[in-house]
Design a protein around this motif. Structure first.
Motif, PDB file in Angstrom:
ATOM      1  N   ARG A 164       0.664  -1.282   0.434  1.00 29.06           N
ATOM      2  CA  ARG A 164       0.304   0.088   0.093  1.00 29.06           C
ATOM      3  C   ARG A 164       1.036   1.487  -0.214  1.00 29.06           C
ATOM      4  NH1 ARG A 164      -5.588   0.929   3.345  1.00 29.06           N
ATOM      5  NH2 ARG A 164      -6.210   3.062   2.154  1.00 29.06           N
ATOM      6  N   MET A 165       0.081   1.985  -0.350  1.00 30.34           N
ATOM      7  CA  MET A 165       1.594   3.580  -0.677  1.00 30.34           C
ATOM      8  C   MET A 165       0.464   4.454  -0.178  1.00 30.34           C
ATOM      9  SD  MET A 165       2.608   3.351  -4.903  1.00 30.34           S
ATOM     10  CE  MET A 165       1.010   3.010  -5.484  1.00 30.34           C
ATOM     11  N   ASN A 166       1.433   5.133  -0.019  1.00 30.41           N
ATOM     12  CA  ASN A 166       0.629   6.680   1.033  1.00 30.41           C
ATOM     13  C   ASN A 166       1.820   8.130  -0.186  1.00 30.41           C
ATOM     14  OD1 ASN A 166      -0.648   5.673   2.950  1.00 30.41           O
ATOM     15  ND2 ASN A 166       1.593   5.201   3.865  1.00 30.41           N
ATOM     16  N   PHE A 167       0.089   8.974  -0.608  1.00 33.52           N
ATOM     17  CA  PHE A 167       0.578   9.573  -1.402  1.00 33.52           C
ATOM     18  C   PHE A 167       1.112  10.946  -0.513  1.00 33.52           C
ATOM     19  CE2 PHE A 167      -0.931   6.613  -4.948  1.00 33.52           C
ATOM     20  CZ  PHE A 167      -0.128   7.547  -6.022  1.00 33.52           C
ATOM     21  N   GLU A 168       1.263  11.711  -1.294  1.00 34.26           N
ATOM     22  CA  GLU A 168       2.078  13.297  -0.601  1.00 34.26           C
ATOM     23  C   GLU A 168       2.501  13.719  -2.370  1.00 34.26           C
ATOM     24  OE1 GLU A 168       4.863  15.334   2.312  1.00 34.26           O
ATOM     25  OE2 GLU A 168       3.662  14.042   2.855  1.00 34.26           O
ATOM     26  N   ASN A 169       1.488  15.353  -1.769  1.00 34.89           N
ATOM     27  CA  ASN A 169       1.301  15.991  -3.338  1.00 34.89           C
ATOM     28  C   ASN A 169       1.280  15.207  -4.120  1.00 34.89           C
ATOM     29  OD1 ASN A 169       1.283  18.575  -1.989  1.00 34.89           O
ATOM     30  ND2 ASN A 169       3.598  18.321  -1.623  1.00 34.89           N
ATOM     31  N   ASP A 170       0.328  14.003  -4.585  1.00 30.85           N
ATOM     32  CA  ASP A 170       0.350  13.768  -6.011  1.00 30.85           C
ATOM     33  C   ASP A 170       1.673  12.495  -6.157  1.00 30.85           C
ATOM     34  OD1 ASP A 170      -2.676  14.228  -6.059  1.00 30.85           O
ATOM     35  OD2 ASP A 170      -1.883  15.678  -7.066  1.00 30.85           O
ATOM     36  N   GLN A 171       2.283  12.863  -5.789  1.00 31.17           N
ATOM     37  CA  GLN A 171       3.125  11.333  -5.661  1.00 31.17           C
ATOM     38  C   GLN A 171       3.591  10.574  -4.083  1.00 31.17           C
ATOM     39  OE1 GLN A 171       6.100  14.545  -5.929  1.00 31.17           O
ATOM     40  NE2 GLN A 171       6.384  14.548  -8.412  1.00 31.17           N
ATOM     41  N   ALA A 172       3.720   9.408  -4.542  1.00 28.60           N
ATOM     42  CA  ALA A 172       4.412   8.893  -3.711  1.00 28.60           C
ATOM     43  C   ALA A 172       5.573   7.543  -4.084  1.00 28.60           C
ATOM     44  CB  ALA A 172       3.224   7.214  -3.809  1.00 28.60           C
ATOM     45  N   ILE A 173       6.330   7.181  -2.525  1.00 27.49           N
ATOM     46  CA  ILE A 173       8.130   6.510  -2.967  1.00 27.49           C
ATOM     47  C   ILE A 173       7.341   5.101  -2.477  1.00 27.49           C
ATOM     48  CG2 ILE A 173      10.243   6.025  -2.241  1.00 27.49           C
ATOM     49  CD1 ILE A 173      10.107   9.010  -2.735  1.00 27.49           C
ATOM     50  N   CYS A 174       7.567   3.734  -2.819  1.00 26.57           N
ATOM     51  CA  CYS A 174       6.341   2.628  -2.002  1.00 26.57           C
ATOM     52  C   CYS A 174       7.926   2.195  -1.156  1.00 26.57           C
ATOM     53  CB  CYS A 174       7.043   1.361  -3.296  1.00 26.57           C
ATOM     54  SG  CYS A 174       6.773  -0.038  -2.073  1.00 26.57           S
ATOM     55  N   ALA A 175       7.393   2.418   0.076  1.00 27.86           N
ATOM     56  CA  ALA A 175       8.679   1.512   1.116  1.00 27.86           C
ATOM     57  C   ALA A 175       8.937   0.149   1.149  1.00 27.86           C
ATOM     58  CB  ALA A 175       7.446   1.861   2.161  1.00 27.86           C
ATOM     59  N   ALA A 176       8.221  -0.323   0.642  1.00 20.77           N
ATOM     60  CA  ALA A 176       8.623  -1.510   0.208  1.00 20.77           C
ATOM     61  C   ALA A 176       9.506  -1.879  -0.559  1.00 20.77           C
ATOM     62  CB  ALA A 176       7.329  -2.675   0.081  1.00 20.77           C
ATOM     63  N   CYS A 177       9.591  -1.405  -1.569  1.00 20.80           N
ATOM     64  CA  CYS A 177      10.811  -1.619  -3.054  1.00 20.80           C
ATOM     65  C   CYS A 177      11.059  -0.219  -3.727  1.00 20.80           C
ATOM     66  CB  CYS A 177       9.864  -2.613  -4.702  1.00 20.80           C
ATOM     67  SG  CYS A 177       8.680  -1.382  -5.365  1.00 20.80           S
ATOM     68  N   GLY A 178      10.966   0.668  -3.426  1.00 22.19           N
ATOM     69  CA  GLY A 178      11.203   2.246  -3.852  1.00 22.19           C
ATOM     70  C   GLY A 178      10.421   2.646  -4.938  1.00 22.19           C
ATOM     71  N   ARG A 179       9.606   1.687  -5.830  1.00 15.14           N
ATOM     72  CA  ARG A 179       9.539   2.761  -7.040  1.00 15.14           C
ATOM     73  C   ARG A 179       9.266   3.955  -6.495  1.00 15.14           C
ATOM     74  NH1 ARG A 179       8.145  -3.421  -7.687  1.00 15.14           N
ATOM     75  NH2 ARG A 179       8.753  -3.957  -9.638  1.00 15.14           N
ATOM     76  N   THR A 180       8.764   5.170  -7.767  1.00 10.97           N
ATOM     77  CA  THR A 180       7.894   6.038  -7.655  1.00 10.97           C
ATOM     78  C   THR A 180       6.845   6.411  -8.452  1.00 10.97           C
ATOM     79  OG1 THR A 180       9.082   6.793  -8.963  1.00 10.97           O
ATOM     80  CG2 THR A 180      10.140   7.285  -6.487  1.00 10.97           C
ATOM     81  N   TYR A 181       6.088   6.731  -8.160  1.00 15.09           N
ATOM     82  CA  TYR A 181       4.730   7.093  -8.590  1.00 15.09           C
ATOM     83  C   TYR A 181       4.135   8.591  -8.221  1.00 15.09           C
ATOM     84  CZ  TYR A 181       4.146   2.214  -8.281  1.00 15.09           C
ATOM     85  OH  TYR A 181       4.505   0.928  -8.627  1.00 15.09           O
ATOM     86  N   GLN A 182       3.082   8.713  -9.464  1.00 14.67           N
ATOM     87  CA  GLN A 182       2.493   9.965  -9.503  1.00 14.67           C
ATOM     88  C   GLN A 182       1.291   9.795 -10.288  1.00 14.67           C
ATOM     89  OE1 GLN A 182       4.644  13.505  -9.953  1.00 14.67           O
ATOM     90  NE2 GLN A 182       2.106  14.360  -9.875  1.00 14.67           N
ATOM     91  N   LYS A 183      -0.040  10.633  -9.124  1.00 16.69           N
ATOM     92  CA  LYS A 183      -0.831  10.163  -9.147  1.00 16.69           C
ATOM     93  C   LYS A 183      -1.814  11.527 -10.084  1.00 16.69           C
ATOM     94  CE  LYS A 183      -3.325  10.405  -5.574  1.00 16.69           C
ATOM     95  NZ  LYS A 183      -4.229  10.455  -4.203  1.00 16.69           N
ATOM     96  N   SER A 184      -1.950  11.114 -11.187  1.00 19.05           N
ATOM     97  CA  SER A 184      -3.115  12.501 -11.842  1.00 19.05           C
ATOM     98  C   SER A 184      -4.428  12.034 -11.713  1.00 19.05           C
ATOM     99  CB  SER A 184      -3.239  12.002 -13.637  1.00 19.05           C
ATOM    100  OG  SER A 184      -4.853  10.531 -13.719  1.00 19.05           O
ATOM    101  N   PRO A 185      -4.845  13.639 -12.316  1.00 16.25           N
ATOM    102  CA  PRO A 185      -6.061  14.705 -11.424  1.00 16.25           C
ATOM    103  C   PRO A 185      -7.200  13.887 -11.923  1.00 16.25           C
ATOM    104  CG  PRO A 185      -4.931  15.882 -12.836  1.00 16.25           C
ATOM    105  CD  PRO A 185      -4.381  14.783 -12.784  1.00 16.25           C
TER     106      PRO A 185
END
Length: 192
Positions: A164-185
């Motif tokens: 599970r990921m937590n987004f801050e300012n529409d961005q997240a870094i996976c605590a388990a594996c380090g992948r980074t994500y961006q959430k669109s509107p």
């Protein structure tokens, strides 16, 4: 010609079926005409694959799953025990529509569908989405969305690895594996 896949002797495979290398089809399954199953898939006990269904590589279908005509699974899709797919929004026994009336359902790469979940036809489940056990999906699902409830609603987002990921300012870094994500509107999530 030697087969490069396994089909248990209690299962039935119709003519004009393609089964990929390394796939295992276990007890009491039926693979119907025109079905296409990718490489390294696993079909548990009592799985039914209807006419012209497409299944990508590396998919795992647990016991008692039926994929009806109009359903397509991309690569690495997981279908939990007894999850349900439909293909007709207004079925009538007296007035069958046949394949012309079926609605397409697409399960995108890496999505997981929990035990006893229902996917109403005519929708797309996004890449790496996670559908909770018993959820009823009656709308399109964004990439990486975790869907829970009846009807299913977004309860968070998950990484490709499943954490599970937590987004801050529409961005997240996976605590388990380090992948980074961006959430669109629109709520869709993409790896960056």
């Amino acid at each position: 010609m030697e087969k490069n896949y396994f089909v248990h002797e209690s299962s039935y495979v119709d003519e004009d079926v393609e089964i990929g290398e390394g796939t295992k089809i276990w007890h009491f399954c039926h693979i119907q005409k025109g079905a296409r199953i990718g490489k390294r898939c696993s079909l548990g006990q009592n799985v039914n694959i209807s006419n012209h269904v497409k299944i990508g590589d590396g998919c795992k279908l647990q016991n008692n799953v039926s994929l009806y005509e109009g359903v397509e699974l991309e690569d690495y899709v997981f279908c939990g025990p007894s999850c349900v797919f439909t293909n007709d929004l207004t079925p009538r026994s007296k007035y069958p529509k046949g394949s012309a009336g079926y609605k397409k359902t697409l399960i995108r790469e890496g999505a997981s569908i929990g035990a006893n979940a229902t996917i109403v036809c005519g929708h797309t489940v996004g890449r790496w989405a996670l559908i909770g056990a018993g959820a009823v999906v009656a709308d399109n699902v964004p990439n990486h969305a975790m869907m829970l409830g009846v009807p299913a609603r977004i309860a968070g987002y998950v990484c490709e690895c499943g954490a599970r990921m937590n987004f801050e300012n529409d961005q997240a870094i996976c605590a388990a594996c380090g992948r980074t994500y961006q959430k669109s509107p629109n709520g869709n999530v993409e790896e960056t």
